[in-house]
Write a protein that holds these residues in place. Structure first.
Motif, PDB file in Angstrom:
ATOM      1  N   HIS A 152     -28.725  33.554  27.482  1.00  0.00           N
ATOM      2  CA  HIS A 152     -29.010  32.221  26.945  1.00  0.00           C
ATOM      3  C   HIS A 152     -30.216  31.595  27.636  1.00  0.00           C
ATOM      4  O   HIS A 152     -31.075  31.003  26.973  1.00  0.00           O
ATOM      5  CB  HIS A 152     -27.771  31.331  27.097  1.00  0.00           C
ATOM      6  N   GLU A 153     -30.288  31.729  28.947  1.00  0.00           N
ATOM      7  CA  GLU A 153     -31.400  31.131  29.694  1.00  0.00           C
ATOM      8  C   GLU A 153     -32.726  31.818  29.401  1.00  0.00           C
ATOM      9  O   GLU A 153     -33.786  31.205  29.542  1.00  0.00           O
ATOM     10  CB  GLU A 153     -31.101  31.155  31.190  1.00  0.00           C
ATOM     11  N   GLY A 174     -22.643  26.533  17.343  1.00  0.00           N
ATOM     12  CA  GLY A 174     -21.370  26.367  18.049  1.00  0.00           C
ATOM     13  C   GLY A 174     -20.688  25.064  17.681  1.00  0.00           C
ATOM     14  O   GLY A 174     -19.477  25.022  17.447  1.00  0.00           O
ATOM     15  N   GLN A 175     -21.473  23.987  17.615  1.00  0.00           N
ATOM     16  CA  GLN A 175     -20.905  22.696  17.238  1.00  0.00           C
ATOM     17  C   GLN A 175     -20.386  22.723  15.803  1.00  0.00           C
ATOM     18  O   GLN A 175     -19.319  22.177  15.508  1.00  0.00           O
ATOM     19  CB  GLN A 175     -21.940  21.592  17.424  1.00  0.00           C
ATOM     20  N   ALA A 176     -21.116  23.387  14.918  1.00  0.00           N
ATOM     21  CA  ALA A 176     -20.672  23.491  13.526  1.00  0.00           C
ATOM     22  C   ALA A 176     -19.383  24.301  13.432  1.00  0.00           C
ATOM     23  O   ALA A 176     -18.476  23.959  12.663  1.00  0.00           O
ATOM     24  CB  ALA A 176     -21.770  24.115  12.664  1.00  0.00           C
ATOM     25  N   SER A 177     -19.282  25.371  14.213  1.00  0.00           N
ATOM     26  CA  SER A 177     -18.060  26.182  14.214  1.00  0.00           C
ATOM     27  C   SER A 177     -16.873  25.368  14.708  1.00  0.00           C
ATOM     28  O   SER A 177     -15.781  25.440  14.128  1.00  0.00           O
ATOM     29  CB  SER A 177     -18.240  27.422  15.093  1.00  0.00           C
ATOM     30  N   LEU A 178     -17.073  24.607  15.764  1.00  0.00           N
ATOM     31  CA  LEU A 178     -15.985  23.766  16.273  1.00  0.00           C
ATOM     32  C   LEU A 178     -15.578  22.705  15.257  1.00  0.00           C
ATOM     33  O   LEU A 178     -14.395  22.423  15.091  1.00  0.00           O
ATOM     34  CB  LEU A 178     -16.388  23.109  17.592  1.00  0.00           C
ATOM     35  N   ALA A 179     -16.550  22.144  14.568  1.00  0.00           N
ATOM     36  CA  ALA A 179     -16.242  21.132  13.549  1.00  0.00           C
ATOM     37  C   ALA A 179     -15.429  21.761  12.417  1.00  0.00           C
ATOM     38  O   ALA A 179     -14.470  21.140  11.916  1.00  0.00           O
ATOM     39  CB  ALA A 179     -17.531  20.519  13.010  1.00  0.00           C
ATOM     40  N   ARG A 180     -15.769  22.998  12.005  1.00  0.00           N
ATOM     41  CA  ARG A 180     -15.005  23.674  10.956  1.00  0.00           C
ATOM     42  C   ARG A 180     -13.584  23.948  11.425  1.00  0.00           C
ATOM     43  O   ARG A 180     -12.623  23.788  10.681  1.00  0.00           O
ATOM     44  CB  ARG A 180     -15.697  24.967  10.531  1.00  0.00           C
ATOM     45  N   LEU A 181     -13.438  24.394  12.687  1.00  0.00           N
ATOM     46  CA  LEU A 181     -12.104  24.625  13.224  1.00  0.00           C
ATOM     47  C   LEU A 181     -11.286  23.342  13.238  1.00  0.00           C
ATOM     48  O   LEU A 181     -10.111  23.332  12.878  1.00  0.00           O
ATOM     49  CB  LEU A 181     -12.178  25.205  14.632  1.00  0.00           C
ATOM     50  N   ASP A 206     -35.980  26.841  20.994  1.00  0.00           N
ATOM     51  CA  ASP A 206     -35.505  26.761  19.609  1.00  0.00           C
ATOM     52  C   ASP A 206     -34.247  27.604  19.380  1.00  0.00           C
ATOM     53  O   ASP A 206     -33.276  27.107  18.805  1.00  0.00           O
ATOM     54  CB  ASP A 206     -36.608  27.159  18.624  1.00  0.00           C
ATOM     55  N   PRO A 207     -34.218  28.875  19.789  1.00  0.00           N
ATOM     56  CA  PRO A 207     -32.978  29.636  19.627  1.00  0.00           C
ATOM     57  C   PRO A 207     -31.807  29.056  20.434  1.00  0.00           C
ATOM     58  O   PRO A 207     -30.659  29.093  19.979  1.00  0.00           O
ATOM     59  CB  PRO A 207     -33.332  31.039  20.117  1.00  0.00           C
ATOM     60  N   GLN A 208     -32.094  28.504  21.612  1.00  0.00           N
ATOM     61  CA  GLN A 208     -31.024  27.862  22.389  1.00  0.00           C
ATOM     62  C   GLN A 208     -30.426  26.700  21.598  1.00  0.00           C
ATOM     63  O   GLN A 208     -29.215  26.555  21.505  1.00  0.00           O
ATOM     64  CB  GLN A 208     -31.556  27.339  23.723  1.00  0.00           C
ATOM     65  N   GLN A 209     -31.306  25.886  21.024  1.00  0.00           N
ATOM     66  CA  GLN A 209     -30.842  24.735  20.251  1.00  0.00           C
ATOM     67  C   GLN A 209     -30.054  25.193  19.023  1.00  0.00           C
ATOM     68  O   GLN A 209     -29.035  24.605  18.684  1.00  0.00           O
ATOM     69  CB  GLN A 209     -32.016  23.859  19.828  1.00  0.00           C
ATOM     70  N   GLN A 210     -30.506  26.274  18.382  1.00  0.00           N
ATOM     71  CA  GLN A 210     -29.790  26.781  17.212  1.00  0.00           C
ATOM     72  C   GLN A 210     -28.395  27.277  17.591  1.00  0.00           C
ATOM     73  O   GLN A 210     -27.432  27.049  16.867  1.00  0.00           O
ATOM     74  CB  GLN A 210     -30.585  27.892  16.528  1.00  0.00           C
ATOM     75  N   LEU A 211     -28.280  27.946  18.742  1.00  0.00           N
ATOM     76  CA  LEU A 211     -26.965  28.389  19.210  1.00  0.00           C
ATOM     77  C   LEU A 211     -26.038  27.198  19.437  1.00  0.00           C
ATOM     78  O   LEU A 211     -24.855  27.240  19.084  1.00  0.00           O
ATOM     79  CB  LEU A 211     -27.091  29.196  20.500  1.00  0.00           C
TER      80      LEU A 211
END
Length: 97
Positions: A71-72, A86-93, A77-82
């Motif tokens: 990750h580091e 992740g936030q979208a996945s948690l929201a779906r859960l 940009d890829p860090q922000q996309q990850l």
């Protein structure tokens, strides 16, 4: 199903995701991960026991270290996309999707 069914009450869909991950790990190449995943699914261990066990500490630490290093090494940009993914996945859960 695993002993984590009570998690569904807090985050719908989490138990299904966890069980899918455990099934994947139980059929994987790493003997320690296979043992842990199989044990959790069978009810021999709880997820908490595995996560706090000194028997699995090195395995979990190396996995976290590998992810952190990966990750580091990513550009911002890829860090922000990850993070967004992740936030979208948690929201779906949380929504039970």
């Amino acid at each position: 199903m695993t002993q984590t069914a009570d998690l569904d009450a807090r985050i719908p869909g989490l138990n299904r995701l966890l069980d899918a991950v455990l099934r994947h790990l139980a059929s994987g190449n790493d003997p320690a991960l296979r043992e842990a995943a199989t044990g959790i699914r069978a009810g021999t261990y709880t997820l908490h026991q595995v996560m706090t066990s000194t028997a699995y500490a090195d395995l979990l630490t190396s996995a976290v270290d590998a992810f952190t290093a990966h990750h580091e090494a990513l550009d911002p940009d890829p860090q922000q996309q990850l993070r967004k993914d992740g936030q979208a996945s948690l929201a779906r859960l949380a929504a039970g999707i």
